[in-house]
Enzyme design. Sequence first.
Site, PDB file in Angstrom:
ATOM      1  N   SER A  39       0.818  -1.219   0.000  1.00  0.00           N
ATOM      2  CA  SER A  39       0.000   0.000   0.000  1.00  0.00           C
ATOM      3  C   SER A  39       0.853   1.271   0.000  1.00  0.00           C
ATOM      4  CB  SER A  39      -0.943  -0.008   1.212  1.00  0.00           C
ATOM      5  OG  SER A  39      -0.198  -0.129   2.399  1.00  0.00           O
ATOM      6  N   THR A  40       2.015   1.243   0.623  1.00  0.00           N
ATOM      7  CA  THR A  40       2.863   2.447   0.642  1.00  0.00           C
ATOM      8  C   THR A  40       3.510   2.643  -0.731  1.00  0.00           C
ATOM      9  OG1 THR A  40       3.388   1.728   2.893  1.00  0.00           O
ATOM     10  CG2 THR A  40       4.509   3.695   2.087  1.00  0.00           C
TER      11      THR A  40
ATOM     12  N   ASP B 200      10.431   1.196  -2.038  1.00  0.00           N
ATOM     13  CA  ASP B 200       9.577   0.088  -1.609  1.00  0.00           C
ATOM     14  C   ASP B 200       9.154   0.323  -0.159  1.00  0.00           C
ATOM     15  OD1 ASP B 200       8.223  -2.327  -1.573  1.00  0.00           O
ATOM     16  OD2 ASP B 200       9.938  -3.532  -2.209  1.00  0.00           O
ATOM     17  N   GLY B 201       8.125  -0.364   0.257  1.00  0.00           N
ATOM     18  CA  GLY B 201       7.718  -0.337   1.654  1.00  0.00           C
ATOM     19  C   GLY B 201       8.422  -1.439   2.424  1.00  0.00           C
TER      20      GLY B 201
ATOM     21  N   LYS C 119      10.372  -8.057   5.058  1.00  0.00           N
ATOM     22  CA  LYS C 119       9.493  -7.751   3.932  1.00  0.00           C
ATOM     23  C   LYS C 119       8.765  -9.022   3.496  1.00  0.00           C
ATOM     24  CE  LYS C 119      10.503  -5.143   0.495  1.00  0.00           C
ATOM     25  NZ  LYS C 119       9.142  -4.583   0.554  1.00  0.00           N
ATOM     26  N   GLY C 120       7.704  -8.805   2.734  1.00  0.00           N
ATOM     27  CA  GLY C 120       6.978  -9.948   2.191  1.00  0.00           C
ATOM     28  C   GLY C 120       5.543 -10.045   2.658  1.00  0.00           C
ATOM     29  N   GLY C 121       5.115  -9.060   3.473  1.00  0.00           N
ATOM     30  CA  GLY C 121       3.711  -9.063   3.907  1.00  0.00           C
ATOM     31  C   GLY C 121       2.754  -9.096   2.716  1.00  0.00           C
TER      32      GLY C 121
ATOM     33  N   GLU D  65      11.033  -8.450  -5.030  1.00  0.00           N
ATOM     34  CA  GLU D  65      11.487  -7.226  -4.346  1.00  0.00           C
ATOM     35  C   GLU D  65      12.984  -7.308  -4.042  1.00  0.00           C
ATOM     36  OE1 GLU D  65       7.393  -5.864  -2.058  1.00  0.00           O
ATOM     37  OE2 GLU D  65       8.714  -7.266  -1.066  1.00  0.00           O
TER      38      GLU D  65
HETATM   39  C1  5RP Z   1       5.285  -6.665  -0.023  1.00  0.00           C
HETATM   40  C2  5RP Z   1       6.042  -5.945   1.020  1.00  0.00           C
HETATM   41  C3  5RP Z   1       5.518  -4.614   1.444  1.00  0.00           C
HETATM   42  O1  5RP Z   1       6.471  -3.655   1.180  1.00  0.00           O
HETATM   43  C4  5RP Z   1       5.232  -4.642   2.915  1.00  0.00           C
HETATM   44  O2  5RP Z   1       4.322  -5.696   3.165  1.00  0.00           O
HETATM   45  C5  5RP Z   1       4.639  -3.308   3.393  1.00  0.00           C
HETATM   46  O3  5RP Z   1       3.373  -3.146   2.858  1.00  0.00           O
HETATM   47  P1  5RP Z   1       2.497  -1.868   3.158  1.00  0.00           P
HETATM   48  O4  5RP Z   1       3.157  -0.707   2.507  1.00  0.00           O
HETATM   49  O5  5RP Z   1       1.151  -2.207   2.557  1.00  0.00           O
HETATM   50  O6  5RP Z   1       2.400  -1.705   4.652  1.00  0.00           O
HETATM   51  O7  5RP Z   1       7.059  -6.368   1.495  1.00  0.00           O
HETATM   52  O8  5RP Z   1       5.811  -7.944  -0.258  1.00  0.00           O
END
Ligand code: 5RP
Length: 236
Positions: free
Chosen positions: A33-34, A86-87, A99-101, A108
């Site tokens: 989302s970020t 990236d977030g 990372k990886g949520g 990535e």
């Molecule tokens: C995706 C990720 C995202 O950068 C991480 O999950 C953060 O997500 P968000 O910006 O929605 O909080 O690693 O694989």
Amino acid sequence: MENPNIDEAKRRAAAAAVKLVMPGMRLGLGTGSTAAQFITLLGARVAEGLDVICVPTSERTRAQAAALGIPLTAFEDIDELDLTIDGADEFDPELRLVKGGGGALWREKIVASASKQMVVITDASKAVTTLGKFPLPIEVSRFGMEATRRAIAKAAEATGCAGAVVPRKTASGEAFITDNGNYLVDCAFNAIGAPDDLAQRLSAIPGIVEHGLFIGLATAVIMAGAEDLKNFGHLE
Ligand code: 5RP
């Protein structure tokens, strides 16, 4: 629904990151989302005539960027990126990341590794002193999944971590499949006391495609708090 304050913080971090983009840059586009906020703002600059070429880190990001008219490549025409934005799910004071949520960690990591700079954009909830509260995502081969889960638990134990290694499911209860056709597991370690050691041990397990510990990759973090922006690391 996303907390409006957190959503606004993500937007402010993304807006700060867009200012780092210079004409002619080769960019990595993160997932989540970020990162999506960044891509929206980047799309507006591209519509005004900014010339960039971008590598997306997921099919979701590819679709968003393509819809905004952002020029894309999958490394066909370039071998190095100037900047990846990236977030992250967590970052610690040494700019080590979980990372990886969003399930995109393998691409990535490939994209971040090919970048001169990786700038992480976050809200303040992602800053931690010890990684691991957020369950560590690991992309694993479908073949031998149970053996790999056991190997992960063993590697974790050797570094003082313990916790369930849980296969990720979709909202409808199906196995989560990554863009690369693999499974994901989420490791509820709670505290990862030795991230570098754990990362090395995980990398040595054959059934692991890639893990969500990003070590030595982030060059800076832009973190949006309630009102202010804080930078960590080195922003060029
Ligand atoms: C995706 C990720 C995202 O950068 C991480 O999950 C953060 O997500 P968000 O910006 O929605 O909080 O690693 O694989």
